[in-house]
Design an enzyme around this catalytic site. Structure first.
Site, PDB file in Angstrom:
ATOM      1  N   CYS A 102      -8.691   2.614  14.726  1.00 52.04           N
ATOM      2  CA  CYS A 102      -8.680   1.397  15.556  1.00 52.04           C
ATOM      3  C   CYS A 102     -10.061   1.004  16.062  1.00 52.04           C
ATOM      4  O   CYS A 102     -10.626   0.021  15.620  1.00 52.04           O
ATOM      5  CB  CYS A 102      -7.737   1.609  16.736  1.00 52.04           C
ATOM      6  SG  CYS A 102      -6.025   1.732  16.229  1.00 52.04           S
TER       7      CYS A 102
ATOM      8  N   LYS B 229      -5.405  -7.693  20.446  1.00 46.12           N
ATOM      9  CA  LYS B 229      -5.575  -6.312  19.957  1.00 46.12           C
ATOM     10  C   LYS B 229      -7.040  -6.038  19.589  1.00 46.12           C
ATOM     11  O   LYS B 229      -7.602  -4.993  19.929  1.00 46.12           O
ATOM     12  CB  LYS B 229      -4.672  -6.103  18.734  1.00 46.12           C
ATOM     13  CG  LYS B 229      -4.884  -4.812  17.994  1.00 46.12           C
ATOM     14  CD  LYS B 229      -4.417  -3.629  18.796  1.00 46.12           C
ATOM     15  CE  LYS B 229      -4.798  -2.336  18.113  1.00 46.12           C
ATOM     16  NZ  LYS B 229      -4.488  -1.166  18.934  1.00 46.12           N
TER      17      LYS B 229
HETATM   18  N1  NAD Z   1      -2.666   4.973  14.537  1.00 46.27           N
HETATM   19  C1  NAD Z   1      -2.824   4.317  15.666  1.00 46.27           C
HETATM   20  O1  NAD Z   1      -3.064   4.926  16.705  1.00 46.27           O
HETATM   21  C2  NAD Z   1      -2.724   2.810  15.728  1.00 46.27           C
HETATM   22  C3  NAD Z   1      -2.666   2.204  16.995  1.00 46.27           C
HETATM   23  C4  NAD Z   1      -2.520   0.826  17.069  1.00 46.27           C
HETATM   24  C5  NAD Z   1      -2.456   0.073  15.892  1.00 46.27           C
HETATM   25  N2  NAD Z   1      -2.530   0.682  14.688  1.00 46.27           N
HETATM   26  C6  NAD Z   1      -2.425  -0.164  13.493  1.00 46.27           C
HETATM   27  O2  NAD Z   1      -1.144   0.031  12.929  1.00 46.27           O
HETATM   28  C7  NAD Z   1      -1.213  -0.129  11.506  1.00 46.27           C
HETATM   29  C8  NAD Z   1      -0.633   1.121  10.847  1.00 46.27           C
HETATM   30  O3  NAD Z   1      -1.445   2.215  11.220  1.00 46.27           O
HETATM   31  P1  NAD Z   1      -0.986   3.713  11.035  1.00 46.27           P
HETATM   32  O4  NAD Z   1      -1.947   4.537  11.817  1.00 46.27           O
HETATM   33  O5  NAD Z   1       0.472   3.848  11.310  1.00 46.27           O
HETATM   34  O6  NAD Z   1      -1.229   3.901   9.460  1.00 46.27           O
HETATM   35  P2  NAD Z   1      -0.775   5.140   8.527  1.00 46.27           P
HETATM   36  O7  NAD Z   1      -1.769   5.200   7.420  1.00 46.27           O
HETATM   37  O8  NAD Z   1      -0.515   6.335   9.367  1.00 46.27           O
HETATM   38  O9  NAD Z   1       0.628   4.684   7.955  1.00 46.27           O
HETATM   39  C9  NAD Z   1       0.803   3.618   7.118  1.00 46.27           C
HETATM   40  C10 NAD Z   1       1.950   3.936   6.167  1.00 46.27           C
HETATM   41  O10 NAD Z   1       2.199   2.750   5.402  1.00 46.27           O
HETATM   42  C11 NAD Z   1       2.511   3.129   4.075  1.00 46.27           C
HETATM   43  N3  NAD Z   1       2.302   1.955   3.232  1.00 46.27           N
HETATM   44  C12 NAD Z   1       1.154   1.399   2.798  1.00 46.27           C
HETATM   45  N4  NAD Z   1       1.405   0.269   2.119  1.00 46.27           N
HETATM   46  C13 NAD Z   1       2.735   0.113   2.100  1.00 46.27           C
HETATM   47  C14 NAD Z   1       3.601  -0.864   1.565  1.00 46.27           C
HETATM   48  N5  NAD Z   1       3.140  -1.936   0.918  1.00 46.27           N
HETATM   49  N6  NAD Z   1       4.946  -0.703   1.734  1.00 46.27           N
HETATM   50  C15 NAD Z   1       5.433   0.372   2.402  1.00 46.27           C
HETATM   51  N7  NAD Z   1       4.647   1.324   2.937  1.00 46.27           N
HETATM   52  C16 NAD Z   1       3.323   1.191   2.804  1.00 46.27           C
HETATM   53  C17 NAD Z   1       1.608   4.316   3.799  1.00 46.27           C
HETATM   54  O11 NAD Z   1       2.099   5.128   2.747  1.00 46.27           O
HETATM   55  C18 NAD Z   1       1.628   5.042   5.161  1.00 46.27           C
HETATM   56  O12 NAD Z   1       2.639   6.036   5.227  1.00 46.27           O
HETATM   57  C19 NAD Z   1      -2.675  -0.378  11.183  1.00 46.27           C
HETATM   58  O13 NAD Z   1      -2.916  -1.748  11.102  1.00 46.27           O
HETATM   59  C20 NAD Z   1      -3.400   0.189  12.385  1.00 46.27           C
HETATM   60  O14 NAD Z   1      -4.645  -0.423  12.583  1.00 46.27           O
HETATM   61  C21 NAD Z   1      -2.649   2.043  14.576  1.00 46.27           C
END
Ligand code: NAD
Length: 399
Positions: free
Chosen positions: A258, A204
């Site tokens: 990302c 990744k």
């Molecule tokens: N957004 C993208 O396009 C994308 C793509 C690939 C990978 N990622 C990875 O995926 C992961 C999540 O990204 P995202 O964009 O969905 O983040 P986001 O901020 O949209 O969502 C994360 C959610 O997790 C919740 N949260 C935080 N700590 C928590 C806990 N301890 N228990 C329960 N809920 C909790 C937050 O309230 C939030 O709603 C990250 O590591 C990111 O790098 C994101």
């Protein structure tokens, strides 16, 4: 593998669509989020993010009883983690969210359960989290399965890509990899490539570092071309006529959760070796400062010629076209820096209605008011916005 009771921890841009797609395969999913507002919204069958066709899917799976949101995990067969992994201080990965998600599921973990981390993570994270579980639950040592499976979906096309993209799946041991493959095969049509946890973690990071380096090349070219009085869009278009050349498009910088973040996870762990990766990050960050300087120069020119400060329309705040996600957005950074430096700025972002610090203007309003229009994001609504030669246009995104 029969449909499994699943818990998804973190219901954001990745967790919510994934939970909904799993639930749409008649698998019982409990979505967990620390935000009460997120939990409430989802339980009403609504969504808190912008993602095409996600609202209908969430509405359906909540109504059918396959997806339910809560603030605490429950017992399940499979636990998935999709919480944020930002960096802190000098670009050091912040694993506190993943750690807290792991700690929240530990009391519910049972023999034979599968724990999968999807959050983008530095190499070694899955093993570290396994160690935390082993320490708190010595009774389960060797009795649960654990794997890392990164997400590579494109915001705006998440539902399709969740089902159709290939996945790299790396377990802490072979059985874990196989269990995780079997689980993903319940809802993924793409190929499920088996590897180990550290290779899946690095896969990744490398994907995003590769994109970052290629964008840095285009951004560097845009600054060289500007100095040489060459139109960079024409230059790249011509160079790309070569059958083996494919230069990307320059922009305002690089943003999002990302590409602007993940390369640092490699640099922080391999500072001596990761030289191109670090330089690419620096070039892409510098491009944003360069854009600000260009706008300030145009503003000064306007002020000298017209004896008044210009109203500058900043077109787009999101980190890339046609989404509402403002995280790590260079366009937002440009807009806020100009405001902080006392410029009159009219921010335009068709994908959001309001912003907690900024007044958002419509395209119609700025055409009547702006003296300088600055294109920072190539949103589809911006095509041919300006048909008024009195307005000074700075186009950083090749519209
Ligand atoms: N957004 C993208 O396009 C994308 C793509 C690939 C990978 N990622 C990875 O995926 C992961 C999540 O990204 P995202 O964009 O969905 O983040 P986001 O901020 O949209 O969502 C994360 C959610 O997790 C919740 N949260 C935080 N700590 C928590 C806990 N301890 N228990 C329960 N809920 C909790 C937050 O309230 C939030 O709603 C990250 O590591 C990111 O790098 C994101």
């Amino acid at each position: 593998m029969n449909p499994q009771k699943t818990v998804m921890i973190g219901l954001g841009y990745i967790g919510l669509p994934t939970a909904a797609v799993i639930a749409s395969n008649d698998i019982q999913v409990t979505g967990v989020d620390v935000s009460e507002k997120v939990v409430e919204t989802i339980n009403q069958g609504k969504i808190h993010i912008v993602e095409p066709s996600l609202d209908e899917l969430v509405h359906k799976v909540v109504q059918d009883g396959y997806l339910k949101a809560t603030s605490k995990p429950v017992a399940a067969d499979v636990f998935l983690i999709a919480v944020p992994t930002p960096f802190k201080g000098e670009y050091i990965p912040d694993l506190s969210y993943v750690e807290s998600a792991i700690k929240s599921l530990i009391p519910f973990l049972e023999k034979g359960n599968l724990v999968i981390i999807e959050s983008t993570s530095p190499v070694g994270t899955t093993k570290k989290m396994q160690h935390i579980i082993n320490q708190e639950r010595p009774d389960l040592e060797g009795e649960f399965y654990m794997a890392y499976c990164p997400e590579r979906v494109l915001p705006g096309n998440v539902i399709y890509e969740l089902e159709h993209n290939d996945r790299a799946i790396g377990g802490i041991n072979e059985t874990s990899t196989k269990k995780a493959q079997a689980f993903y095969s319940l809802f993924v049509k793409g190929e499920l490539h088996a590897t180990n946890a550290q290779t899946a973690e690095m896969t990744k990071l490398v994907e995003n570092a590769s994109r970052d380096v290629q964008i840095a090349f285009a951004n560097e070219l845009s600054m060289i071309a500007d100095k040489a009085d060459i139109n960079v869009w024409e230059l790249i278009n011509l160079a790309n006529k070569h059958p083996r050349v494919n230069i990307l498009q320059p922009g305002t910088g690089v943003g999002g959760h990302c590409i602007a973040v993940d390369p640092w996870f490699i640099v922080s762990e391999f500072p001596k070796e990761a030289r191109i990766i670090r330089t690419a990050r620096e070039i892409n960050n510098y491009k944003t400062e360069w854009v600000i300087e260009k706008i300030k120069n145009a503003a000064l020119k306007f002020e000298l010629e017209n004896n008044k400060k210009p109203k500058i329309a900043c077109m787009g705040l999101a980190f890339k076209p046609n989404i509402d996600d403002l995280r790590e957005s260079p366009a937002l950074y440009v807009t806020q820096s100009l405001i902080n430096q006392g410029y009159k700025v009219l921010p335009v972002e068709p994908n959001i209605e309001t912003h907690e610090h900024l007044s958002i203007y419509s395209i119609d309003e700025i055409i009547k008011q702006a003296d300088i229009i600055v294109y920072l994001v190539a949103h589809k609504e911006f095509g041919l916005t300006v048909d008024n030669s009195n307005i000074n246009v700075l186009n950083f995104v090749g519209l």
